[in-house]
Design a protein around this motif. Structure first.
Motif, mmCIF file in Angstrom:
data_model
loop_
_atom_site.group_PDB
_atom_site.id
_atom_site.type_symbol
_atom_site.label_atom_id
_atom_site.label_comp_id
_atom_site.label_asym_id
_atom_site.label_seq_id
_atom_site.Cartn_x
_atom_site.Cartn_y
_atom_site.Cartn_z
ATOM 1 N N MET A 106 -7.507 24.322 -54.896
ATOM 2 C CA MET A 106 -6.402 25.122 -55.606
ATOM 3 C C MET A 106 -6.696 25.549 -56.904
ATOM 4 O O MET A 106 -6.327 26.614 -57.125
ATOM 5 N N ALA A 107 -6.844 24.522 -57.800
ATOM 6 C CA ALA A 107 -7.296 24.898 -59.083
ATOM 7 C C ALA A 107 -8.391 26.006 -59.503
ATOM 8 O O ALA A 107 -8.099 26.971 -60.062
ATOM 9 N N ILE A 108 -9.395 25.591 -58.743
ATOM 10 C CA ILE A 108 -10.694 26.532 -59.114
ATOM 11 C C ILE A 108 -10.644 27.817 -58.371
ATOM 12 O O ILE A 108 -10.589 28.991 -59.066
ATOM 13 N N ASN A 109 -10.345 27.791 -56.978
ATOM 14 C CA ASN A 109 -10.250 28.944 -56.376
ATOM 15 C C ASN A 109 -8.780 29.790 -56.448
ATOM 16 O O ASN A 109 -9.248 30.880 -56.696
ATOM 17 N N ILE A 134 -12.026 42.552 -57.644
ATOM 18 C CA ILE A 134 -12.689 42.173 -56.422
ATOM 19 C C ILE A 134 -12.762 40.581 -56.113
ATOM 20 O O ILE A 134 -13.549 40.118 -57.034
ATOM 21 N N ASN A 135 -12.328 40.325 -55.183
ATOM 22 C CA ASN A 135 -11.923 38.844 -54.938
ATOM 23 C C ASN A 135 -12.847 38.170 -53.895
ATOM 24 O O ASN A 135 -13.381 38.900 -53.094
ATOM 25 N N ASN A 136 -13.369 36.872 -54.103
ATOM 26 C CA ASN A 136 -14.318 36.218 -53.261
ATOM 27 C C ASN A 136 -13.612 35.228 -52.175
ATOM 28 O O ASN A 136 -12.829 34.427 -52.436
ATOM 29 N N GLY A 137 -13.403 35.951 -51.004
ATOM 30 C CA GLY A 137 -12.708 35.246 -49.802
ATOM 31 C C GLY A 137 -13.766 34.514 -48.876
ATOM 32 O O GLY A 137 -14.762 34.234 -49.265
ATOM 33 N N THR A 138 -13.431 34.404 -47.796
ATOM 34 C CA THR A 138 -14.313 33.928 -46.727
ATOM 35 C C THR A 138 -13.942 34.309 -45.210
ATOM 36 O O THR A 138 -12.780 34.416 -45.033
ATOM 37 N N VAL A 139 -14.961 34.791 -44.414
ATOM 38 C CA VAL A 139 -14.628 34.983 -43.225
ATOM 39 C C VAL A 139 -13.943 33.986 -42.387
ATOM 40 O O VAL A 139 -13.165 34.354 -41.098
ATOM 41 N N LEU A 140 -13.921 32.778 -42.828
ATOM 42 C CA LEU A 140 -13.299 31.661 -42.055
ATOM 43 C C LEU A 140 -11.891 31.700 -42.261
ATOM 44 O O LEU A 140 -11.292 30.906 -41.507
ATOM 45 N N VAL A 141 -11.284 32.352 -43.269
ATOM 46 C CA VAL A 141 -9.909 32.492 -43.158
ATOM 47 C C VAL A 141 -9.152 32.915 -42.008
ATOM 48 O O VAL A 141 -8.207 32.476 -41.218
ATOM 49 N N ASP A 142 -9.972 33.825 -41.290
ATOM 50 C CA ASP A 142 -9.581 34.388 -39.927
ATOM 51 C C ASP A 142 -10.232 33.904 -38.594
ATOM 52 O O ASP A 142 -10.080 34.445 -37.609
ATOM 53 N N SER A 151 -10.379 22.654 -43.907
ATOM 54 C CA SER A 151 -8.889 23.127 -44.265
ATOM 55 C C SER A 151 -8.551 23.202 -45.698
ATOM 56 O O SER A 151 -8.025 24.226 -46.092
ATOM 57 N N ALA A 152 -9.174 22.160 -46.398
ATOM 58 C CA ALA A 152 -8.665 22.166 -47.902
ATOM 59 C C ALA A 152 -9.330 23.435 -48.783
ATOM 60 O O ALA A 152 -8.520 24.108 -49.373
ATOM 61 N N PRO A 153 -10.549 23.807 -48.572
ATOM 62 C CA PRO A 153 -10.681 25.207 -49.312
ATOM 63 C C PRO A 153 -10.408 26.168 -48.908
ATOM 64 O O PRO A 153 -10.178 27.270 -49.449
ATOM 65 N N LEU A 154 -9.811 26.393 -47.294
ATOM 66 C CA LEU A 154 -9.650 27.529 -46.765
ATOM 67 C C LEU A 154 -8.070 27.886 -47.046
ATOM 68 O O LEU A 154 -7.667 28.979 -47.065
ATOM 69 N N VAL A 155 -7.309 27.080 -47.389
ATOM 70 C CA VAL A 155 -6.010 27.163 -47.630
ATOM 71 C C VAL A 155 -5.718 28.073 -48.910
ATOM 72 O O VAL A 155 -5.095 28.790 -49.523
ATOM 73 N N LYS A 157 -8.552 29.617 -50.170
ATOM 74 C CA LYS A 157 -9.075 31.324 -49.939
ATOM 75 C C LYS A 157 -8.053 32.043 -49.148
ATOM 76 O O LYS A 157 -8.156 33.163 -49.456
ATOM 77 N N GLY A 158 -7.445 31.381 -48.287
ATOM 78 C CA GLY A 158 -6.407 32.141 -47.613
ATOM 79 C C GLY A 158 -5.500 32.680 -48.551
ATOM 80 O O GLY A 158 -4.991 33.689 -48.421
ATOM 81 N N ALA A 159 -5.154 31.822 -49.432
ATOM 82 C CA ALA A 159 -4.235 32.373 -50.605
ATOM 83 C C ALA A 159 -4.673 33.648 -51.462
ATOM 84 O O ALA A 159 -3.825 34.445 -51.892
ATOM 85 N N ILE A 160 -5.923 33.572 -51.637
ATOM 86 C CA ILE A 160 -6.703 34.687 -52.085
ATOM 87 C C ILE A 160 -6.477 36.147 -51.388
ATOM 88 O O ILE A 160 -6.452 36.947 -51.867
#
Length: 247
Positions: A106-109, A134-142, A151-155, A157-160
């Motif tokens: 949560m801190a870095i991403n 332009i933000n860096n997300g991931t296809v794994l969010v969806d 799950s930890a990095p994805l929450v 990334k989902g917030a982004i």
């Protein structure tokens, strides 16, 4: 298009480095960032031009984002584009995730993206000429993968992804466009960091039956930086990973 002033976080290796090279080759001015001083300075030397300034620091610290903006203003006179590329990602089963793990992502991403965008948008509003984030997300969010628990990095990334849409809504009237690139598997040092020794072995996750290249992310970032009528979108740069499967 004219020369643009570009801030790129997480720019010392991989995708961030490729984005830096792509924009630099097209005549733009860069402020690049990494928490790793040695790698960042090596990248700056490789880029080899006075159109590149460096800011060392962990983007999770709010003042680093402000230093990036201050450096762009003091050196180049302003900021036109922010590319929030810096981020961390690794798989870990949900039941093994600790509070420290969650806070780290949560801190870095999220916080890194949030507060760097905040400092940048303040400057863009002062300039009065709009801009692009332009933000860096991931296809794994969806598109979750059962055998790859993260799950930890994805929450974070989902917030982004959510932040992108809300900033686009809030600042559209100011001609500040905000979009997300959501990559699939991209050839970069990240793969070996998370224990994937042969990234090409994951080609089958994509309908195109190959992994992506960092330069392809750079091409997408360049498009979003200059496309004047695209905002609030998530561009899945994933070779079809998000829409279907090969059997």
């Amino acid at each position: 298009m004219g020369t643009k002033r570009i801030i790129i976080t997480g720019a010392s290796t991989g995708i961030g480095k490729a984005i830096s090279q792509y924009f630099l080759d097209r005549g733009h001015q860069l402020v690049i960032n990494s928490a790793n001083e040695e790698r960042l300075l090596n990248t700056a030397r490789e880029l080899g031009t006075n159109r590149v300034q460096t800011v060392v620091g962990n983007i999770a610290e709010r003042e680093v984002g402000q230093r990036l903006v201050d450096t762009a203003v003091n050196t180049f006179g302003g900021v036109d584009v922010l590319i929030n590329n810096a981020g961390v990602f690794a798989p870990k089963p949900f039941l093994e995730v600790t509070e420290d793990d969650l806070e780290h992502y949560m801190a870095i991403n999220l916080k890194g993206t949030y507060f760097t965008s905040q400092a940048t948008i303040r400057q863009m509003l002062a300039q009065g000429t709009g801009g692009a984030i332009i933000n860096n997300g991931t296809v794994l969010v969806d598109h979750a993968i059962a055998g790859f628990p993260c799950s930890a990095p994805l929450v974070s990334k989902g917030a982004i992804h959510t932040l992108t849409r809300h900033l686009a809504a809030e600042f559209g009237k100011d001609n500040i466009r905000v979009n997300t690139i959501a990559p699939g598997i991209i050839r970069s040092p990240l793969q070996s960091k998370i224990g994937v020794e042969d990234a090409d072995s994951l080609a089958g996750l994509h309908l195109l039956n190959r992994i992506g290249e960092a330069e392809e992310v750079a091409e997408a970032a360049y498009y979003l930086a200059f496309s004047g009528f695209v905002t609030g979108e998530t561009l899945n740069l994933s070779g079809g990973h998000s829409i279907g499967h090969a059997i």
